[in-house]
Design a protein around this motif. Structure first.
Motif, PDB file in Angstrom:
ATOM      1  N   GLY A   1       0.821  -1.212   0.000  1.00 31.54           N
ATOM      2  CA  GLY A   1       0.000   0.000   0.000  1.00 31.54           C
ATOM      3  C   GLY A   1       0.853   1.259   0.000  1.00 31.54           C
ATOM      4  O   GLY A   1       1.214   1.790  -1.065  1.00 31.54           O
ATOM      5  N   PRO A   2       1.214   1.748   1.200  1.00 31.48           N
ATOM      6  CA  PRO A   2       2.084   2.929   1.260  1.00 31.48           C
ATOM      7  C   PRO A   2       3.433   2.712   0.583  1.00 31.48           C
ATOM      8  O   PRO A   2       3.987   3.641  -0.005  1.00 31.48           O
ATOM      9  CB  PRO A   2       2.263   3.158   2.769  1.00 31.48           C
ATOM     10  CG  PRO A   2       1.156   2.423   3.421  1.00 31.48           C
ATOM     11  CD  PRO A   2       0.800   1.286   2.534  1.00 31.48           C
ATOM     12  N   GLY A   3       3.938   1.480   0.646  1.00 32.75           N
ATOM     13  CA  GLY A   3       5.245   1.209   0.050  1.00 32.75           C
ATOM     14  C   GLY A   3       5.244   1.402  -1.457  1.00 32.75           C
ATOM     15  O   GLY A   3       6.069   2.143  -2.003  1.00 32.75           O
ATOM     16  N   MET A   4       4.328   0.752  -2.149  1.00 29.84           N
ATOM     17  CA  MET A   4       4.270   0.892  -3.601  1.00 29.84           C
ATOM     18  C   MET A   4       3.885   2.310  -4.023  1.00 29.84           C
ATOM     19  O   MET A   4       4.410   2.834  -5.008  1.00 29.84           O
ATOM     20  CB  MET A   4       3.276  -0.110  -4.189  1.00 29.84           C
ATOM     21  CG  MET A   4       3.769  -1.540  -4.219  1.00 29.84           C
ATOM     22  SD  MET A   4       2.703  -2.623  -5.209  1.00 29.84           S
ATOM     23  CE  MET A   4       3.092  -2.066  -6.868  1.00 29.84           C
TER      24      MET A   4
ATOM     25  N   THR B   1       7.902   0.667 -10.745  1.00 27.41           N
ATOM     26  CA  THR B   1       7.520   0.587  -9.331  1.00 27.41           C
ATOM     27  C   THR B   1       7.593  -0.833  -8.782  1.00 27.41           C
ATOM     28  O   THR B   1       8.137  -1.037  -7.692  1.00 27.41           O
ATOM     29  CB  THR B   1       6.107   1.166  -9.134  1.00 27.41           C
ATOM     30  OG1 THR B   1       6.134   2.570  -9.392  1.00 27.41           O
ATOM     31  CG2 THR B   1       5.617   0.931  -7.721  1.00 27.41           C
ATOM     32  N   PRO B   2       7.043  -1.843  -9.465  1.00 25.90           N
ATOM     33  CA  PRO B   2       7.072  -3.195  -8.884  1.00 25.90           C
ATOM     34  C   PRO B   2       8.488  -3.736  -8.736  1.00 25.90           C
ATOM     35  O   PRO B   2       9.381  -3.443  -9.529  1.00 25.90           O
ATOM     36  CB  PRO B   2       6.265  -4.030  -9.897  1.00 25.90           C
ATOM     37  CG  PRO B   2       5.462  -3.050 -10.662  1.00 25.90           C
ATOM     38  CD  PRO B   2       6.303  -1.811 -10.735  1.00 25.90           C
TER      39      PRO B   2
ATOM     40  N   SER C   1       7.562  -9.189  -3.639  1.00 27.21           N
ATOM     41  CA  SER C   1       7.878  -9.109  -5.069  1.00 27.21           C
ATOM     42  C   SER C   1       6.854  -9.867  -5.901  1.00 27.21           C
ATOM     43  O   SER C   1       6.542  -9.473  -7.027  1.00 27.21           O
ATOM     44  CB  SER C   1       9.281  -9.655  -5.330  1.00 27.21           C
ATOM     45  OG  SER C   1       9.359 -11.030  -4.994  1.00 27.21           O
ATOM     46  N   GLY C   2       6.300 -10.952  -5.343  1.00 23.81           N
ATOM     47  CA  GLY C   2       5.281 -11.690  -6.074  1.00 23.81           C
ATOM     48  C   GLY C   2       3.977 -10.935  -6.173  1.00 23.81           C
ATOM     49  O   GLY C   2       3.348 -10.888  -7.239  1.00 23.81           O
ATOM     50  N   ALA C   3       3.556 -10.314  -5.075  1.00 21.03           N
ATOM     51  CA  ALA C   3       2.273  -9.619  -5.069  1.00 21.03           C
ATOM     52  C   ALA C   3       2.346  -8.278  -5.797  1.00 21.03           C
ATOM     53  O   ALA C   3       1.428  -7.922  -6.546  1.00 21.03           O
ATOM     54  CB  ALA C   3       1.803  -9.411  -3.631  1.00 21.03           C
ATOM     55  N   ASN C   4       3.422  -7.517  -5.574  1.00 18.37           N
ATOM     56  CA  ASN C   4       3.419  -6.163  -6.136  1.00 18.37           C
ATOM     57  C   ASN C   4       3.656  -6.147  -7.645  1.00 18.37           C
ATOM     58  O   ASN C   4       3.364  -5.159  -8.309  1.00 18.37           O
ATOM     59  CB  ASN C   4       4.417  -5.252  -5.409  1.00 18.37           C
ATOM     60  CG  ASN C   4       5.871  -5.505  -5.750  1.00 18.37           C
ATOM     61  OD1 ASN C   4       6.204  -6.313  -6.610  1.00 18.37           O
ATOM     62  ND2 ASN C   4       6.753  -4.826  -5.052  1.00 18.37           N
TER      63      ASN C   4
ATOM     64  N   GLY D   1       0.927  -3.756 -10.079  1.00 14.15           N
ATOM     65  CA  GLY D   1       1.388  -2.574 -10.804  1.00 14.15           C
ATOM     66  C   GLY D   1       0.337  -2.020 -11.754  1.00 14.15           C
ATOM     67  O   GLY D   1       0.423  -0.852 -12.165  1.00 14.15           O
ATOM     68  N   TYR D   2      -0.674  -2.812 -12.094  1.00 18.63           N
ATOM     69  CA  TYR D   2      -1.705  -2.368 -13.032  1.00 18.63           C
ATOM     70  C   TYR D   2      -2.442  -1.113 -12.576  1.00 18.63           C
ATOM     71  O   TYR D   2      -2.641  -0.186 -13.386  1.00 18.63           O
ATOM     72  CB  TYR D   2      -2.704  -3.500 -13.273  1.00 18.63           C
ATOM     73  CG  TYR D   2      -2.325  -4.435 -14.386  1.00 18.63           C
ATOM     74  CD1 TYR D   2      -2.655  -4.163 -15.706  1.00 18.63           C
ATOM     75  CD2 TYR D   2      -1.626  -5.603 -14.120  1.00 18.63           C
ATOM     76  CE1 TYR D   2      -2.307  -5.028 -16.735  1.00 18.63           C
ATOM     77  CE2 TYR D   2      -1.272  -6.486 -15.137  1.00 18.63           C
ATOM     78  CZ  TYR D   2      -1.607  -6.182 -16.441  1.00 18.63           C
ATOM     79  OH  TYR D   2      -1.243  -7.040 -17.456  1.00 18.63           O
ATOM     80  N   PRO D   3      -2.911  -1.015 -11.322  1.00 19.70           N
ATOM     81  CA  PRO D   3      -3.640   0.205 -10.937  1.00 19.70           C
ATOM     82  C   PRO D   3      -2.810   1.470 -11.073  1.00 19.70           C
ATOM     83  O   PRO D   3      -3.327   2.513 -11.494  1.00 19.70           O
ATOM     84  CB  PRO D   3      -4.013  -0.064  -9.471  1.00 19.70           C
ATOM     85  CG  PRO D   3      -4.028  -1.540  -9.347  1.00 19.70           C
ATOM     86  CD  PRO D   3      -2.941  -2.033 -10.246  1.00 19.70           C
ATOM     87  N   PHE D   4      -1.537   1.416 -10.724  1.00 23.10           N
ATOM     88  CA  PHE D   4      -0.682   2.597 -10.843  1.00 23.10           C
ATOM     89  C   PHE D   4      -0.483   2.960 -12.313  1.00 23.10           C
ATOM     90  O   PHE D   4      -0.530   4.143 -12.680  1.00 23.10           O
ATOM     91  CB  PHE D   4       0.670   2.335 -10.172  1.00 23.10           C
ATOM     92  CG  PHE D   4       0.572   2.037  -8.704  1.00 23.10           C
ATOM     93  CD1 PHE D   4       0.457   3.061  -7.780  1.00 23.10           C
ATOM     94  CD2 PHE D   4       0.576   0.734  -8.240  1.00 23.10           C
ATOM     95  CE1 PHE D   4       0.362   2.801  -6.423  1.00 23.10           C
ATOM     96  CE2 PHE D   4       0.477   0.458  -6.887  1.00 23.10           C
ATOM     97  CZ  PHE D   4       0.367   1.484  -5.975  1.00 23.10           C
TER      98      PHE D   4
END
Length: 542
Positions: free
Chosen positions: A110-113, A144-145, A176-179, A183-186
């Motif tokens: 959340g805040p990290g990405m 970002t990811p 790393s797997g989840a983010n 990356g699509y929303p960003f």
């Protein structure tokens, strides 16, 4: 009459097979002695064989001279590698890990990405001339990811096992797997605004309201939520089916071991057909597939999955080395090289490090400041960044006016290609060399000091520590000032060998007798391994 058939197919097979074979001969030396990543070595090999050097591998010829087809090949190849990697990443995590560690992951995702996205976008906006902030948000979203392929390569091997705590390894793998899928929303937040608001929304109708409607409905609803639900359903169903087949003895060992990789291929294909987020679905499916830890524990000592993983990694980075637009870094009308190099350095230093360091006290896996620095710095960009680059180019090709790509979309496509490729290459090189350079920096002064110290002292500079199984019984095995060790057998039993977790029982003339090494026999009985293996590799210790 025999004739030479120097076709592209034969050339590619020769180069790929020859490179992987030669690399395999020195793989342990490079990875565990020099601490060089296979991604960096493959990238360099790709450059050597590319049209920029030896001109042996010619990617544009394989795409029949079409730049658009070459982009599609690179996009699909990246999707394949990410899909397999993310299913394997989900499989190797312990049971219910995402549920149990949701607080730490929520901070990083959340805040990290969000922080990484903003930091990257601001740096790109500041250093790329004549670039709007909206365009910089799209470029920043691509980098970002955290790349799961490079992260996984950094978290494997002797160095990681010795220096990185297991809890820290797991949280980095999970993040790393989840983010990578998140990356699509960003990315599409910026892309929809560019399409419907950029250049006054020329060629489009609806404005910002329509852009946000697509972002919430299509990106979050269809792409993200559907992929999560699909991943859970497919992963759980696959687990139940495999349980059912295994209990009834319907599945053989080979099919059992390859099941996770086949699952990844299925999800990438089906999600691709419906247009959902196959990357996120693969990671979620991998976690659902091993929610009871059964498959992970059954395959924990197997080497098939790491082998497939290695083959894909070597292939994808070899391809990247060949298709990367190297010439555009030095000569382009977008960003001069004296700005591009500082951008790469600043992104590596400030894209992730300040965000992770600011949050590290809230993440219990990060116990010390040096661990926060490690997690903050080792957030590589690689396959994931290239994947999002080509997703962006595919989207921009549809932003048209009178059948032609709109000028602002065309300009963004040129900028994002140069910047994202350069940042990905910087990350592959810097993160691939960080460990060996760090080890050299740490040990070189000490080595020089020890050399001077040893030259001023009498006696031997070092002593040999005898091994526990081999060696002559006449050699004194008692260290100076230490307690005597048990005498070794005069006729030791055959050595215990191991491949990928399988250990060979002793079967020589002394096996099972009093002359055999009791410690070796005990370890063999405990591991209960097959008896037909005869090689011990340097990275396999019993």
């Amino acid at each position: 009459m025999p004739t030479l058939a120097i076709t592209n197919f034969n050339i590619v097979l020769s180069v790929l097979g020859g490179f992987i074979s030669l690399f395999g001969l020195v793989s342990y030396l490079f990875k565990e002695k020099f601490y060089l990543s296979e991604a960096l070595i493959s990238l360099i090999a790709g450059v050597i064989f590319s049209p920029h050097a030896a001109n042996v591998v010619r990617p544009l010829d394989y795409a029949l001279g079409s730049e658009d087809d070459l982009k599609k090949i690179t996009l699909y190849f990246s999707r394949l590698v990410l899909g397999v990697q993310l299913v394997l990443a989900g499989v190797q995590l312990p049971s219910r890990y995402i549920v149990q560690e949701w607080r730490s992951l929520a901070l990083l995702l959340g805040p990290g990405m969000t922080g990484m996205w903003i930091c990257s976008s601001l740096l790109i906006w500041a250093l790329v001339p004549n670039l709007s902030f909206l365009h910089s948000l799209a470029i920043g979203a691509c980098v970002t990811p955290t790349d799961p392929v490079l992260s996984n390569s950094l978290l494997k091997g002797k160095f990681a096992d010795k220096n990185i705590p297991k809890d820290l390894q797991k949280i980095v793998i999970a993040e790393s797997g989840a983010n990578d899928g998140l990356g699509y929303p960003f990315l599409f937040f910026a892309l929809y605004l560019i399409k419907y608001v950029g250049s006054g929304g020329e060629g489009q109708t609806g404005g910002a309201a329509k852009a946000m409607g697509y972002w919430f409905g299509e990106t979050w609803g269809y792409t993200i939520l559907l992929s999560v639900v699909y991943g859970v359903v497919v992963g759980w169903a696959a687990k139940e089916l495999l349980h059912w087949a295994e209990q009834r003895k319907f599945v053989d060992r080979e099919s059992f071991l390859v099941f996770a990789i086949a699952l990844a291929l299925f999800i990438v294909g089906t999600c691709g057909m419906v247009g959902s987020d196959d990357v996120l679905a693969c990671f979620v499916a991998g976690n659902a597939f091993t929610i009871d830890d059964w498959f992970r524990l059954e395959t924990i000592d197997d080497s098939l999955q790491p082998t497939i993983d290695m083959l894909l990694n070597l292939s994808i980075f070899l391809w990247y080395g060949a298709v990367c637009p190297w010439a555009s870094f030095a000569g382009n009308d977008i960003i001069p090289i004296y700005r591009l190099i500082p951008l790469g350095i600043l992104i590596l230093l400030f894209r992730r490090l300040p965000v992770v360091y600011a949050m590290h006290k809230k993440i219990h896996q990060i116990e010390e400041k040096k661990q926060a620095l490690f997690v903050g710095f080792f957030g590589p960009m690689g396959v994931g960044a290239i994947f999002y680059l080509y997703v962006t180019l595919e989207f921009l090709a549809e932003v048209t006016v009178d059948g032609k790509i709109r000028p602002d979309a065309d300009e963004l496509g040129k900028v994002i290609t140069v910047v994202v490729w350069f940042l990905a290459i910087c990350s592959i090189v810097v993160h691939g060399l960080s460990i060996p350079v760090g080890k050299l920096w740490f040990h070189l002064p000490r080595t020089i000091s020890n050399a001077f110290d040893s030259s001023s002292k009498d006696g031997p500079a070092f002593h040999v520590r005898p091994q526990s199984i081999h060696g002559s019984p006449d050699v004194d095995s008692t260290p100076p000032g230490g307690t005597p060790r048990l005498p070794r057998p005069k006729d030791p039993a055959r050595q215990v060998f191991r491949i990928g977790g399988s250990t060979i029982p002793l079967d020589g003339p002394n096996a099972g007798t009093a002359e055999a090494d009791p410690d070796a026999i005990a370890s063999v009985k405990q591991l209960n391994a097959p008896a037909d293996r005869t090689i011990r590799f340097p990275d396999e210790q019993v």
